[in-house]
Design a protein around this motif. Structure first.
Motif, mmCIF file in Angstrom:
data_model
loop_
_atom_site.group_PDB
_atom_site.id
_atom_site.type_symbol
_atom_site.label_atom_id
_atom_site.label_comp_id
_atom_site.label_asym_id
_atom_site.label_seq_id
_atom_site.Cartn_x
_atom_site.Cartn_y
_atom_site.Cartn_z
ATOM 1 N N THR A 10 0.900 -1.323 -0.060
ATOM 2 C CA THR A 10 -0.153 -0.177 -0.036
ATOM 3 C C THR A 10 0.934 1.357 0.085
ATOM 4 O OG1 THR A 10 -0.190 -0.187 2.341
ATOM 5 C CG2 THR A 10 -1.829 -1.082 1.191
ATOM 6 N N MET A 11 0.307 2.307 -0.362
ATOM 7 C CA MET A 11 1.125 3.541 -0.185
ATOM 8 C C MET A 11 0.498 4.467 0.928
ATOM 9 S SD MET A 11 1.152 5.079 -4.337
ATOM 10 C CE MET A 11 -0.387 4.518 -4.702
ATOM 11 N N GLU A 12 1.558 4.993 1.604
ATOM 12 C CA GLU A 12 1.122 5.806 2.741
ATOM 13 C C GLU A 12 0.339 7.162 2.383
ATOM 14 O OE1 GLU A 12 3.566 8.096 6.047
ATOM 15 O OE2 GLU A 12 4.458 6.400 5.127
ATOM 16 N N ASP A 13 -0.646 7.386 3.242
ATOM 17 C CA ASP A 13 -1.466 8.749 3.058
ATOM 18 C C ASP A 13 -0.718 9.773 3.611
ATOM 19 O OD1 ASP A 13 -3.345 7.132 1.564
ATOM 20 O OD2 ASP A 13 -4.872 7.622 3.022
ATOM 21 N N VAL A 14 -0.691 10.963 2.889
ATOM 22 C CA VAL A 14 -0.138 12.260 3.701
ATOM 23 C C VAL A 14 -1.123 13.367 3.203
ATOM 24 C CG1 VAL A 14 1.647 12.475 1.569
ATOM 25 C CG2 VAL A 14 1.816 13.517 3.728
ATOM 26 N N SER A 15 -1.398 14.221 4.128
ATOM 27 C CA SER A 15 -2.353 15.080 3.909
ATOM 28 C C SER A 15 -1.499 16.330 2.910
ATOM 29 C CB SER A 15 -2.885 15.759 5.128
ATOM 30 O OG SER A 15 -1.937 16.511 5.957
ATOM 31 N N THR A 16 -2.266 17.069 2.469
ATOM 32 C CA THR A 16 -1.705 18.291 1.693
ATOM 33 C C THR A 16 -1.065 19.015 2.662
ATOM 34 O OG1 THR A 16 -3.644 19.635 2.006
ATOM 35 C CG2 THR A 16 -3.350 18.402 -0.339
ATOM 36 N N ARG A 17 -1.515 19.411 3.918
ATOM 37 C CA ARG A 17 -0.763 20.033 4.945
ATOM 38 C C ARG A 17 0.680 19.629 5.192
ATOM 39 N NH1 ARG A 17 -3.421 22.199 10.347
ATOM 40 N NH2 ARG A 17 -4.595 23.358 8.682
ATOM 41 N N GLU A 18 0.625 18.242 5.595
ATOM 42 C CA GLU A 18 1.924 17.514 5.831
ATOM 43 C C GLU A 18 2.851 17.544 4.719
ATOM 44 O OE1 GLU A 18 1.320 13.611 7.711
ATOM 45 O OE2 GLU A 18 -0.806 13.918 7.481
ATOM 46 N N ALA A 19 2.324 17.465 3.550
ATOM 47 C CA ALA A 19 3.098 17.196 2.211
ATOM 48 C C ALA A 19 3.810 18.707 1.989
ATOM 49 C CB ALA A 19 2.368 17.090 0.803
ATOM 50 N N ARG A 20 2.955 19.704 2.220
ATOM 51 C CA ARG A 20 3.404 21.107 2.437
ATOM 52 C C ARG A 20 4.672 21.548 3.225
ATOM 53 N NH1 ARG A 20 -0.793 23.956 3.523
ATOM 54 N NH2 ARG A 20 -1.785 23.296 1.483
ATOM 55 N N LYS A 21 4.309 20.870 4.396
ATOM 56 C CA LYS A 21 5.332 21.330 5.492
ATOM 57 C C LYS A 21 6.591 20.275 5.436
ATOM 58 C CE LYS A 21 5.839 20.414 10.696
ATOM 59 N NZ LYS A 21 4.792 20.282 11.830
ATOM 60 N N ASN A 22 6.532 18.953 4.765
ATOM 61 C CA ASN A 22 7.552 17.787 4.683
ATOM 62 C C ASN A 22 7.994 17.658 3.297
ATOM 63 O OD1 ASN A 22 7.564 17.571 7.442
ATOM 64 N ND2 ASN A 22 5.623 16.518 7.317
ATOM 65 N N LYS A 27 -9.693 12.612 1.060
ATOM 66 C CA LYS A 27 -9.778 12.031 -0.171
ATOM 67 C C LYS A 27 -8.234 12.108 -1.129
ATOM 68 C CE LYS A 27 -14.552 12.684 -0.813
ATOM 69 N NZ LYS A 27 -15.796 13.181 -1.433
ATOM 70 N N GLY A 28 -7.759 11.207 -1.835
ATOM 71 C CA GLY A 28 -6.884 11.276 -2.738
ATOM 72 C C GLY A 28 -6.781 12.236 -3.691
ATOM 73 N N VAL A 29 -5.819 13.247 -3.678
ATOM 74 C CA VAL A 29 -5.905 14.126 -5.066
ATOM 75 C C VAL A 29 -4.821 14.182 -5.774
ATOM 76 C CG1 VAL A 29 -7.478 15.766 -3.658
ATOM 77 C CG2 VAL A 29 -5.065 15.868 -3.443
ATOM 78 N N ALA A 30 -3.663 13.271 -5.304
ATOM 79 C CA ALA A 30 -2.362 13.459 -6.096
ATOM 80 C C ALA A 30 -1.480 12.298 -5.581
ATOM 81 C CB ALA A 30 -1.757 14.817 -6.106
ATOM 82 N N ALA A 31 -0.492 11.779 -6.276
ATOM 83 C CA ALA A 31 0.487 10.868 -5.731
ATOM 84 C C ALA A 31 1.845 11.345 -5.969
ATOM 85 C CB ALA A 31 0.217 9.755 -6.522
ATOM 86 N N LEU A 32 2.756 11.005 -4.877
ATOM 87 C CA LEU A 32 4.079 11.291 -5.154
ATOM 88 C C LEU A 32 4.758 9.875 -5.335
ATOM 89 C CD1 LEU A 32 4.845 13.597 -1.979
ATOM 90 C CD2 LEU A 32 4.823 14.205 -4.290
ATOM 91 N N VAL A 33 5.162 9.546 -6.475
ATOM 92 C CA VAL A 33 5.758 8.349 -6.899
ATOM 93 C C VAL A 33 7.047 8.602 -7.472
ATOM 94 C CG1 VAL A 33 3.579 7.382 -7.188
ATOM 95 C CG2 VAL A 33 4.483 8.323 -9.133
#
Length: 96
Positions: A15-27, A49-55
């Protein structure tokens, strides 16, 4: 006939780990490093809800190669099903 070989440097997690947009912006720098060097994948979520992926870029390259392969197969299938028509029939079908 086409063959697709998928090579990975490390095992793929189920599985892929979920990360919120807030967490993504911060980290973002840390997440990008984990993706690029650790071959990790993340789903970026907004309001749960999933909106994008980092792959990894290798995943994107593979998806693009598969997309082109499928497009070629679709064209080949369409050409196999195609029929020959006269110029008069074509003009009539296109209302020319």
């Amino acid at each position: 006939m086409y063959y697709v070989y998928i090579l990975y440097d490390s095992p793929i997690e189920g599985t892929m780990e979920d990360v919120s947009t807030r967490e993504a912006r911060k980290n973002l720098a840390d997440l990008v490093n984990r993706v690029a060097y650790g071959n990790e994948r993340f789903i970026v979520t907004r309001h749960g809800k999933g909106v994008a992926a980092l792959v990894p870029l290798s995943d994107v390259s593979l998806l693009e190669r598969l997309r082109r392969l499928l497009s070629r197969r679709e064209v080949k299938t369409a050409l196999e099903k195609a029929r020959t028509v006269s110029w008069a029939e074509l003009k009539k079908d296109l209302e020319l």
